[in-house]
Design a protein around this motif. Structure first.
Motif, PDB file in Angstrom:
ATOM      1  N   LYS A  32       0.816  -1.345   0.027  1.00  0.00           N
ATOM      2  CA  LYS A  32       0.249   0.161  -0.035  1.00  0.00           C
ATOM      3  C   LYS A  32       0.735   1.246   0.265  1.00  0.00           C
ATOM      4  O   LYS A  32       0.293   2.351  -0.314  1.00  0.00           O
ATOM      5  CB  LYS A  32      -0.920  -0.128   1.166  1.00  0.00           C
ATOM      6  N   ARG A 195      -3.514  -6.206  -5.563  1.00  0.00           N
ATOM      7  CA  ARG A 195      -3.635  -4.741  -5.214  1.00  0.00           C
ATOM      8  C   ARG A 195      -2.545  -4.120  -5.835  1.00  0.00           C
ATOM      9  O   ARG A 195      -3.075  -2.779  -6.537  1.00  0.00           O
ATOM     10  CB  ARG A 195      -3.212  -4.716  -3.670  1.00  0.00           C
ATOM     11  N   SER A 198      -3.583  -3.196  -9.500  1.00  0.00           N
ATOM     12  CA  SER A 198      -4.709  -2.343  -9.578  1.00  0.00           C
ATOM     13  C   SER A 198      -4.315  -0.945  -9.900  1.00  0.00           C
ATOM     14  O   SER A 198      -5.084   0.037  -9.968  1.00  0.00           O
ATOM     15  CB  SER A 198      -5.823  -2.415  -8.519  1.00  0.00           C
ATOM     16  N   GLN A 216     -13.590 -11.216  -0.965  1.00  0.00           N
ATOM     17  CA  GLN A 216     -14.402 -10.046  -1.367  1.00  0.00           C
ATOM     18  C   GLN A 216     -13.676  -8.906  -1.138  1.00  0.00           C
ATOM     19  O   GLN A 216     -13.750  -8.066  -1.715  1.00  0.00           O
ATOM     20  CB  GLN A 216     -15.723 -10.121  -0.760  1.00  0.00           C
ATOM     21  N   GLU A 217     -13.221  -8.932   0.089  1.00  0.00           N
ATOM     22  CA  GLU A 217     -12.698  -7.527   0.540  1.00  0.00           C
ATOM     23  C   GLU A 217     -11.483  -7.355  -0.475  1.00  0.00           C
ATOM     24  O   GLU A 217     -11.249  -5.975  -0.801  1.00  0.00           O
ATOM     25  CB  GLU A 217     -11.922  -7.928   1.973  1.00  0.00           C
ATOM     26  N   ASP A 220     -13.057  -5.855  -3.605  1.00  0.00           N
ATOM     27  CA  ASP A 220     -13.678  -4.665  -3.480  1.00  0.00           C
ATOM     28  C   ASP A 220     -12.697  -3.654  -3.782  1.00  0.00           C
ATOM     29  O   ASP A 220     -12.808  -2.493  -4.222  1.00  0.00           O
ATOM     30  CB  ASP A 220     -14.444  -4.553  -2.286  1.00  0.00           C
ATOM     31  N   GLU A 221     -11.579  -3.727  -2.836  1.00  0.00           N
ATOM     32  CA  GLU A 221     -10.493  -2.652  -3.196  1.00  0.00           C
ATOM     33  C   GLU A 221     -10.026  -2.602  -4.677  1.00  0.00           C
ATOM     34  O   GLU A 221      -9.737  -1.310  -4.999  1.00  0.00           O
ATOM     35  CB  GLU A 221      -9.231  -3.256  -2.450  1.00  0.00           C
ATOM     36  N   SER A 223     -11.805  -3.418  -7.248  1.00  0.00           N
ATOM     37  CA  SER A 223     -12.808  -2.962  -7.974  1.00  0.00           C
ATOM     38  C   SER A 223     -12.809  -1.370  -8.012  1.00  0.00           C
ATOM     39  O   SER A 223     -13.182  -0.765  -8.773  1.00  0.00           O
ATOM     40  CB  SER A 223     -14.214  -3.450  -7.493  1.00  0.00           C
ATOM     41  N   GLU A 224     -12.638  -0.931  -6.389  1.00  0.00           N
ATOM     42  CA  GLU A 224     -12.481   0.704  -6.603  1.00  0.00           C
ATOM     43  C   GLU A 224     -11.748   1.522  -7.361  1.00  0.00           C
ATOM     44  O   GLU A 224     -11.843   2.608  -7.725  1.00  0.00           O
ATOM     45  CB  GLU A 224     -12.206   0.928  -4.997  1.00  0.00           C
ATOM     46  N   LYS A 225     -10.420   0.601  -7.941  1.00  0.00           N
ATOM     47  CA  LYS A 225      -9.544   1.418  -8.814  1.00  0.00           C
ATOM     48  C   LYS A 225     -10.167   1.362 -10.061  1.00  0.00           C
ATOM     49  O   LYS A 225      -9.383   1.630 -11.167  1.00  0.00           O
ATOM     50  CB  LYS A 225      -8.272   0.550  -8.504  1.00  0.00           C
ATOM     51  N   GLY A 226     -11.630   0.728 -10.325  1.00  0.00           N
ATOM     52  CA  GLY A 226     -11.752   0.512 -11.597  1.00  0.00           C
ATOM     53  C   GLY A 226     -11.110  -0.679 -12.627  1.00  0.00           C
ATOM     54  O   GLY A 226     -11.367  -0.427 -13.857  1.00  0.00           O
TER      55      GLY A 226
END
Lengths: 328, 328, 328
Positions: A32, A195, A198, A216-217, A220-221, A223-226
């Motif tokens: 991160k 991650r 992404s 899923q977690e 989702d992360e 996915s948030e980046k498109g």
């Protein structure tokens, strides 16, 4: 040490301009903390290391520097990789593999162990079974700490070397379709890799047994980046479009019923037969060790990148050591 | 090798004059072999090492020399310290940590193991659970042997680094009041330190649970040197006059009744509250690892010298290695 | 890698002429790969190493090269010897001693482990409990593999150092009478040594308990080379004519009846008394560790060559490392 925020470097700065000073003394704790520019910088240094290893083998960039290689759980591969990285840069290593027999078993805290070792060494590489241990160590250490895996938490240098492999073999991650295969639930490497990828313009497919799906977690992360993601049951359905097939080990102990394990095991084997469906210009990766997920008769295929991946790992770790010691 | 008698150097010789040759090839086996002049010489070399580590990190004084780091029982701290000392001087290390699995388990004698290792190395550091093992090894070895702890016997490099810490932090030992706290019965480090400090003009206080008192034998030896000693029940009574508070770990297994252990454990904890009674110019030492005898919220206090003590240990061990290899 | 055939070098080439290139990248797997000219070449390089160690201790011939020291079973002696050999040549070592705790226990194949390690290292030394493992590793590795013992199979560097000891101490093997004593059945070292000595004009005597005789298979091989061999019950009968007495350890666990072990143990002890029967110009060798087969009061006798043998081992291993890395 304080964890530097991701994307600390302005994306408008020309590549390589005094950025090295920004890494001096920093910890490497989690994927991160890296943005696109960080990756570009790390991969640039790793690429230089790669060239130097090929041309001259070793050089004295870190001569006189000492690495404490602190492994609370065994990992020949990661431990050897960091040892080699330090030695190829002319530095020395304090190998500490048998931690369970020592001070720690007398009840010493990780904080004290790390503060002791930094009296002897210039940088600490830590492998520890507990999530958050690397961050804890970094909090107390004045010298840089590199996380070499903290339980089911992070293993950032693995994610970096995986991504560097993609860049080195295919030029970039942008525009690629990456298919992750095997145990996507417990496999720390695929979580970190998803991650990190992404940050780029990729598509990701997940192929796994039902009980070993990507959490899923993480999805989702990402996915948030498109990033477009797809969950599939059969490798055959996505293999023809795949640029990077990332295979992981499926561990028997994840299955209550051994019969299910045997079923899954044979269902997801990468071999020359199934690879006829894949492009000729793509790569197959694996963090290793493997226990049959990729058959050995595929090893000679030029698309088999998993041993080259080990070499890229050496180059990335050389880069990270040089960077946090202010020599990149 | 023959143990050199203490005070071999004339106290009238100017410091540093060809003394190095006297240490070449010598063993470091017991604190009893050191006189005041020896300590002055060792600490002088250690101080040079300290300066060089701070300025340049490492240097090639022992380039090409090899240390066999032979540990029959695990000790991450001491083993890492010697490894770092050798590497910071440009030398190499043969790490031998898993002795119990090897030749020794086939019944080989320590004498044979040592005579084998000296074929490969230039100096041997030995940690062994049996009293007298280092002297035995030195008897058979042609190369220098450094005792890194032989059971409840001696651990001379620990005593040297403890004393060097006092010198480096407070300028000298003369005129100081040293208070030893905790397990003074089984703690090998406090026995050796008391003996070494008795070469100087000090006062020593002993604060411990009744069942963990300093052995009469050690007190008699110290007394013969004319050193005033005092046995106390409460730290509070002597803390205000104390220049050096040397804390040791109290081990649960020493107590038959666990309730007594809990009682003692809390009675002798060094924390910011009790340290209000102490001078502002004094130091708190601990050989580490600690398990609660000094609370972590005291760590930031400038009087907390125990991590600096680890660094002084590195410098002392660098000095000893250089000396016995004829390079000091 | 392909095992080079024995006697690859023309016996008519003058010694040392560009032969070094022939060893570059080669594996060292079995004594069967060596002919007389190979031995002459290896011993010539080993002798140079010996001189350089005596004169300057170490030199940077292999600076920047990395050895993966991969031990699947513990062997302090062999592992330390290779570590020292690499370090004395200025190279670095990745020590891998705790294999059982690592990737391998996750089911990784030796082939994969070796292909991973060669990403980090330039040469691999392998000790493994299974016969044929070194050959298997060499088959998959692109980098040179040195067999440091594969079960009851081969231990070629031991046989080379044994033969080099004879050359270095007695000038040559030709014309010598070699007596092998002790456990000749299970002792891998005596099998390899007998094979290697059969390249020269020697006589070999075997003295052992009935149940620990030299295997017929080895004797047949040696016989084919025209070497006279003799099986004897009593050391006294052959000791007066012996130039090299090679003693091996008799292990208690070979005997069903402990009483037989005790009998044998005392029957074949080499001590100053029995050595009165031997020539004054001969040598006693032992691969070590010993557990009483040679009494310690013989150690000071100039004929006791077993510790010098350890040193010759260092020189031979230095030579082999330099040769396969193309630097001899």
């Amino acid at each position: 040490m304080h964890i530097p925020p991701a994307r600390r470097f302005s994306p408008y700065l020309p590549f390589g301009e005094n950025k090295e000073s920004a890494w001096y003394g920093k910890d490497i704790l989690t994927v991160k903390q890296f943005g696109v520019d960080d990756l570009n910088y790390i991969f640039g240094v790793a690429n230089e290391m790669r060239g130097m290893v090929k041309r001259v083998g070793t050089f004295d960039l870190l001569k006189g520097k000492i690495l404490a290689n602190l492994f609370y759980e065994p990992s020949t591969r990661t431990s050897s990789s960091f040892t080699s990285a330090m030695e190829r840069l002319g530095g020395s290593v304090i190998p500490i593999n048998e931690v369970k027999y020592s001070s720690v078993s007398k009840g010493e805290s990780l904080a004290d162990t790390v503060r002791t070792l930094e009296c002897y060494a210039d940088v600490i590489v830590l492998r520890h079974p507990e999530v958050g241990s690397a961050a804890l160590a970094a909090k107390y250490a004045r010298k840089p700490v590199i996380n070499a895996g903290d339980g089911i938490g992070e293993h950032p240098t693995q994610a970096l070397l995986d991504t560097f492999t993609i860049f080195a073999e295919l030029g970039s991650a942008d525009g690629l379709t990456v298919t992750m295969l095997g145990d996507l639930k417990y496999g720390r490497t695929v979580h970190s890799l998803a991650r990190l990828l992404s940050l780029f313009n990729v598509k990701i497919n997940y192929v796994s047994p039902d009980i070993l799906r990507m959490p899923q977690e993480v999805m989702d992360e990402v996915s948030e980046k498109g990033i477009p993601q797809q969950v599939c049951d059969r490798l055959e359905d996505v293999l023809p479009q795949t640029d990077v097939l990332y295979v992981t080990r499926v561990q028997k102990e994840r299955f209550e019923d051994p019969a299910n394990y045997e079923l899954v095991r044979h269902q997801f084997v990468v071999n020359p037969e199934i690879m006829k469906l894949a492009k000729s210009e793509m790569i197959v990766m694996h963090p290793l060790p493997r226990v049959g997920e990729i058959s050995m008769d595929f090893d000679e295929d030029p698309r088999a990148a998993y041993f080259r991946q080990m070499e890229y790992g050496l180059h990335v770790r050389m880069a990270l050591l040089a960077m946090v010691l202010g020599k990149a």
